[in-house]
Write a protein that holds these residues in place. Sequence first.
Motif, PDB file in Angstrom:
ATOM      1  N   ILE A  58     -16.417  -5.318  13.593  1.00 48.52           N
ATOM      2  CA  ILE A  58     -17.766  -4.773  13.954  1.00 48.52           C
ATOM      3  C   ILE A  58     -18.757  -6.036  14.069  1.00 48.52           C
ATOM      4  CG2 ILE A  58     -19.581  -3.555  13.191  1.00 48.52           C
ATOM      5  CD1 ILE A  58     -17.504  -1.661  11.494  1.00 48.52           C
ATOM      6  N   GLU A  59     -19.259  -6.043  15.281  1.00 49.64           N
ATOM      7  CA  GLU A  59     -20.288  -7.073  15.337  1.00 49.64           C
ATOM      8  C   GLU A  59     -21.346  -7.398  14.443  1.00 49.64           C
ATOM      9  OE1 GLU A  59     -22.285  -6.932  19.388  1.00 49.64           O
ATOM     10  OE2 GLU A  59     -22.837  -4.944  18.879  1.00 49.64           O
ATOM     11  N   VAL A  67     -22.582   1.373  13.733  1.00 50.71           N
ATOM     12  CA  VAL A  67     -21.634   1.872  15.120  1.00 50.71           C
ATOM     13  C   VAL A  67     -21.877   3.104  15.306  1.00 50.71           C
ATOM     14  CG1 VAL A  67     -19.344   2.234  15.984  1.00 50.71           C
ATOM     15  CG2 VAL A  67     -20.002   0.095  14.685  1.00 50.71           C
ATOM     16  N   GLY A  70     -25.217   3.685  17.147  1.00 51.39           N
ATOM     17  CA  GLY A  70     -25.296   3.070  18.351  1.00 51.39           C
ATOM     18  C   GLY A  70     -26.022   1.596  18.333  1.00 51.39           C
ATOM     19  N   ARG A  73     -21.528  -2.706  17.972  1.00 48.07           N
ATOM     20  CA  ARG A  73     -20.250  -2.072  18.584  1.00 48.07           C
ATOM     21  C   ARG A  73     -19.070  -2.961  17.839  1.00 48.07           C
ATOM     22  NH1 ARG A  73     -20.920  -5.472  24.064  1.00 48.07           N
ATOM     23  NH2 ARG A  73     -21.577  -7.161  22.416  1.00 48.07           N
ATOM     24  N   LEU A  75     -15.912  -4.976  18.616  1.00 47.17           N
ATOM     25  CA  LEU A  75     -15.447  -5.828  19.665  1.00 47.17           C
ATOM     26  C   LEU A  75     -14.092  -6.353  19.282  1.00 47.17           C
ATOM     27  CD1 LEU A  75     -18.722  -7.931  20.202  1.00 47.17           C
ATOM     28  CD2 LEU A  75     -17.897  -5.867  21.537  1.00 47.17           C
ATOM     29  N   ASP A  81     -14.883  -4.339  24.547  1.00 48.09           N
ATOM     30  CA  ASP A  81     -15.488  -3.368  23.558  1.00 48.09           C
ATOM     31  C   ASP A  81     -14.632  -2.312  23.524  1.00 48.09           C
ATOM     32  OD1 ASP A  81     -17.350  -1.482  22.683  1.00 48.09           O
ATOM     33  OD2 ASP A  81     -19.019  -2.220  23.876  1.00 48.09           O
ATOM     34  N   THR A  83     -15.375  -0.001  20.977  1.00 44.32           N
ATOM     35  CA  THR A  83     -16.312   1.116  20.227  1.00 44.32           C
ATOM     36  C   THR A  83     -16.053   2.603  20.622  1.00 44.32           C
ATOM     37  OG1 THR A  83     -18.285  -0.600  20.245  1.00 44.32           O
ATOM     38  CG2 THR A  83     -18.673   1.721  19.871  1.00 44.32           C
ATOM     39  N   ALA A  84     -15.833   2.848  21.639  1.00 41.73           N
ATOM     40  CA  ALA A  84     -15.399   4.288  22.272  1.00 41.73           C
ATOM     41  C   ALA A  84     -14.194   4.827  21.495  1.00 41.73           C
ATOM     42  CB  ALA A  84     -15.402   4.260  23.624  1.00 41.73           C
TER      43      ALA A  84
END
Length: 164
Positions: A58-59, A67, A70, A73, A75, A81, A83-84
């Motif tokens: 996680i950035e 996360v 929102g 993200r 990474l 990315d 995240t989704a």
Amino acid sequence: MEKILVSACLMGRKVRYDGGAKTSSDAWLAGWREEGRLVPFCPEVEGGLPIPRPAAEIEGGAGGAAVLSGTARVLATDGSDVTAEFLAGARAALAVARSQGIRMAVLKEGSPSCGALSIYDGSFQGRRAPGQGVTTALLEQHGIRVFSEERLPEAAGYLRTLET
């Protein structure tokens, strides 16, 4: 009987980013497995990520709640990315927990999905920071108590309170 959501890697399933497992030989998990309580689950795989896959963090070490909101993200080391996929896996874990009436989980510490006490700080330098993974944060937001595999006696105590 209370069911327990558990990280699949702790049960010996080779689902980790590196294609390996982090099999636990802990007596609590062995006993719960024997009793048929454990529901193994890997949010990263269920979210659509392959095995093996690039490591992810996680950035900024912002944590799973960031996360979910929102503001951060997830990474991968290759710059992608993911995240989704992490969000999809967290939602899938929650859906499984709800469908089986699960009120507690034992998840892999340090993971960007499953960390309960700490996650890697987003620098890909092997440094940990206090925080939760994406799945842990979502489960906790919905009242499902998450324990790391490093806190199994505490998890056992909580399980006893659920069954009284």
